[in-house]
Design a protein around this motif. Structure first.
Motif, PDB file in Angstrom:
ATOM      1  N   HIS A 110       0.831  -1.196   0.000  1.00  0.00           N
ATOM      2  CA  HIS A 110       0.000   0.000   0.000  1.00  0.00           C
ATOM      3  C   HIS A 110       0.866   1.246   0.000  1.00  0.00           C
ATOM      4  CE1 HIS A 110      -2.945  -2.984   1.441  1.00  0.00           C
ATOM      5  NE2 HIS A 110      -3.781  -2.230   0.743  1.00  0.00           N
ATOM      6  N   GLU A 111       0.463   2.170  -0.841  1.00  0.00           N
ATOM      7  CA  GLU A 111       1.130   3.475  -0.861  1.00  0.00           C
ATOM      8  C   GLU A 111       0.149   4.502  -0.330  1.00  0.00           C
ATOM      9  OE1 GLU A 111       3.647   2.615  -4.969  1.00  0.00           O
ATOM     10  OE2 GLU A 111       1.807   3.783  -5.051  1.00  0.00           O
ATOM     11  N   PHE A 112       0.690   5.590   0.144  1.00  0.00           N
ATOM     12  CA  PHE A 112      -0.127   6.726   0.532  1.00  0.00           C
ATOM     13  C   PHE A 112       0.206   7.808  -0.472  1.00  0.00           C
ATOM     14  CE2 PHE A 112       0.122   3.894   3.941  1.00  0.00           C
ATOM     15  CZ  PHE A 112      -1.110   3.970   4.577  1.00  0.00           C
TER      16      PHE A 112
ATOM     17  N   ILE B 152       1.769  11.952  -5.717  1.00  0.00           N
ATOM     18  CA  ILE B 152       3.114  11.620  -5.247  1.00  0.00           C
ATOM     19  C   ILE B 152       3.007  10.679  -4.050  1.00  0.00           C
ATOM     20  CG2 ILE B 152       3.228  13.742  -3.834  1.00  0.00           C
ATOM     21  CD1 ILE B 152       6.287  12.298  -5.557  1.00  0.00           C
ATOM     22  N   GLU B 153       3.865   9.680  -4.035  1.00  0.00           N
ATOM     23  CA  GLU B 153       3.853   8.698  -2.942  1.00  0.00           C
ATOM     24  C   GLU B 153       4.556   9.306  -1.730  1.00  0.00           C
ATOM     25  OE1 GLU B 153       5.839   4.859  -3.854  1.00  0.00           O
ATOM     26  OE2 GLU B 153       6.637   5.077  -1.836  1.00  0.00           O
ATOM     27  N   VAL B 154       3.774   9.651  -0.698  1.00  0.00           N
ATOM     28  CA  VAL B 154       4.397  10.238   0.496  1.00  0.00           C
ATOM     29  C   VAL B 154       4.796   9.164   1.516  1.00  0.00           C
ATOM     30  CG1 VAL B 154       3.527  12.596   0.368  1.00  0.00           C
ATOM     31  CG2 VAL B 154       2.073  10.812   1.358  1.00  0.00           C
ATOM     32  N   GLY B 155       4.222   7.977   1.362  1.00  0.00           N
ATOM     33  CA  GLY B 155       4.602   6.896   2.262  1.00  0.00           C
ATOM     34  C   GLY B 155       4.207   5.566   1.657  1.00  0.00           C
ATOM     35  N   ASN B 156       4.792   4.502   2.160  1.00  0.00           N
ATOM     36  CA  ASN B 156       4.325   3.184   1.734  1.00  0.00           C
ATOM     37  C   ASN B 156       4.589   2.144   2.808  1.00  0.00           C
ATOM     38  OD1 ASN B 156       6.996   2.505   1.499  1.00  0.00           O
ATOM     39  ND2 ASN B 156       7.034   2.567  -0.724  1.00  0.00           N
ATOM     40  N   ILE B 157       3.828   1.076   2.732  1.00  0.00           N
ATOM     41  CA  ILE B 157       3.970   0.000   3.708  1.00  0.00           C
ATOM     42  C   ILE B 157       3.992  -1.328   2.961  1.00  0.00           C
ATOM     43  CG2 ILE B 157       2.943   1.330   5.585  1.00  0.00           C
ATOM     44  CD1 ILE B 157       0.328  -0.038   5.182  1.00  0.00           C
TER      45      ILE B 157
HETATM   46 MG    MG Z   1       7.242   3.508  -4.880  1.00  0.00          MG
END
Ligand code: MG
Ligand code: ATP
Length: 418
Positions: free
Chosen positions: A208-210, A257-262
């Motif tokens: 998952h991306e944020f 834009i991807e600010v975080g990911n898990i």
């Molecule tokens: Mg990425």
């Protein structure tokens, strides 16, 4: 802080040689300085914003039991060879030490954290453990044209979770989704940030991306309005172009834009290091892991992209460098000018005593117009003006950044103003 002593200056114009909007405005307002493509200095105002973001992240992660460490940026080749990433991670910055050995600057820290945690955590009784750091990362990015959004040196919060089994990982993974939304909410990005399904590599179906919506974003996401979730374009076909939750095909495309990911790593990094634990029955089992990243510098750049108007930055309350910019408008009449200055000085001290962070524009040489323009450019949430006009009614003029409305508030009432 007094603007008369702040060593950085704002600029009338944005730097011409910088293409990315976030870097342009942050440089113009004196928050950052550019050393090379994707390499920036945080100046006092910028560092304050960064520290605010850092504090929010630290608070929210500590609240779910995160334990903070600080790992080195300089890392030996051997650990990267263990996982195969010396060859496979193309963004690694590699260098040779005076001992003729090879090193890499840390681009991510699975290879450092696994052997370190393995020294201390070896029984089911020790698990789960959540270890994180906030630290500089180095990546030899090909495209470093997006300012703070894609640095070659940048700041990341990277958290690694260690579990006895996948069920435990799953529940922490869900909890982290909530933690991330709290963080993005406090950073003023909640309305633009979507939990986004992305490809999970070989170990789980999805990661998952944020993703935060902005035209400056490098990704394309497809949003389901009904479920308020999104899918990254790159996996769209795997999902048959449908919302994974409700199945609808009417999705709205946005740049983001991807600010975080898990990620669920499972045993991807514990296995190469032979990292196992002993369960209740004395049996050896692989330690199961998850990893969770947030780019702090990217977050700062994203806020600049998303929260601004034609006059400058509009910082969300919790990440603003100061909550108040106090302006003293000088006048030619000496006696009147003295009164203005004394009132502004007292207000500056009172506000600070009541716990407010105040940027005080006490400059004598700057005109009222210049001071107003600077306050708009710097973008603190509240502007207070002490002028001849406001003092006529023993008041100070209050204006919120991003709103046009001004109001005169009696000085006697202002300390409690929030
Ligand atoms: Mg990425
Ligand atoms: P991207 O897809 O944008 O290249 P990534 O998937 O490689 O990023 P991770 O390695 O998982 O990202 O890093 C975790 C977080 O660090 C990302 O979600 C992002 O917020 C941030 N990040 C990654 N690369 C950079 C960079 N070059 N500059 C600034 N922040 C970055």
């Amino acid at each position: 802080m007094r603007l008369s002593t702040l060593f950085t200056k704002t600029n009338k114009e944005a730097p011409k040689d910088e293409l990315s909007f976030n870097a342009r405005i942050l440089m113009q307002a004196g928050f950052i300085d550019k050393l090379a493509a994707g390499v920036y200095t945080y100046l006092p105002l910028g560092l304050r914003v960064l520290k605010k973001i850092e504090a929010i992240i630290r608070q929210e992660i500590d609240a779910v039991g995160g334990q903070e460490v600080l790992m080195p940026a300089l890392t030996p080749k051997s650990i990267w060879e263990t996982t195969g990433r010396w060859q496979n991670l193309d963004v690694l910055f590699k260098l040779v030490g005076s001992d003729s050995r090879e090193y890499a600057l840390g681009a991510t820290h699975e290879e450092v954290v696994v052997p370190a945690v393995a020294q201390h955590v070896f029984s089911y009784k020790d698990l789960p453990v959540y270890v994180y750091q906030i630290q500089d990362k180095f990546r030899n990015e090909k495209r470093a044209k997006s300012g703070m959004l894609r640095g070659r040196e940048f700041i990341m919060k990277d958290l690694y979770s260690f579990h006895a089994d996948e069920t435990d990982l799953d529940s922490f993974y869900k909890e982290m989704q909530k933690v991330y939304f709290k963080i993005f909410e406090r950073c003023g990005l909640l309305d633009k940030t979507y939990l986004t399904f992305a490809s999970g590599g070989s170990f789980s179906k999805y990661s998952h991306e944020f993703q935060t919506i902005t035209p400056a974003g490098e990704d394309e996401i497809y949003i389901c309005e009904e479920c308020q979730i999104a899918i990254n374009r790159e996996i769209l076909d795997d999902l048959e172009r449908k919302c994974p939750n409700c199945g609808t095909k009417s999705l709205r495309m946005e740049k983001a834009i991807e600010v975080g990911n898990i990620f669920k790593l499972k045993d991807k990094y514990s296995a190469p290091f032979g990292y196992t634990y002993l369960d209740e029955t004395g049996k050896r089992k692989p330690v199961i892991m998850g990893c969770y990243g947030i780019g702090l510098s990217r977050l700062m750049g994203t806020i600049a992209e998303v929260r601004h108007d034609e006059r400058g930055l509009v910082w969300p309350k919790e990440v603003a460098p100061f909550s108040v910019q106090l302006i003293q408008v000088n006048t030619k009449d000496l006696a009147e000018n003295n009164k203005i200055k004394l009132t502004a000085e007292k207000l500056y001290k009172d506000l600070q005593q009541s716990g407010m962070e105040v940027l005080f524009d006490d400059r004598d040489e700057a005109s009222a117009g210049e001071k107003f323009a600077d306050a708009d450019l710097i973008g603190c949430p509240i502007r207070l003006v002490v002028s001849e006009r406001s003092l006529n009614s023993d008041s100070v003029e209050v204006k919120k950044r991003g709103e046009e409305e001004k109001e005169l508030v009696k000085l006697s009432k202002i300390s409690g103003y929030k």
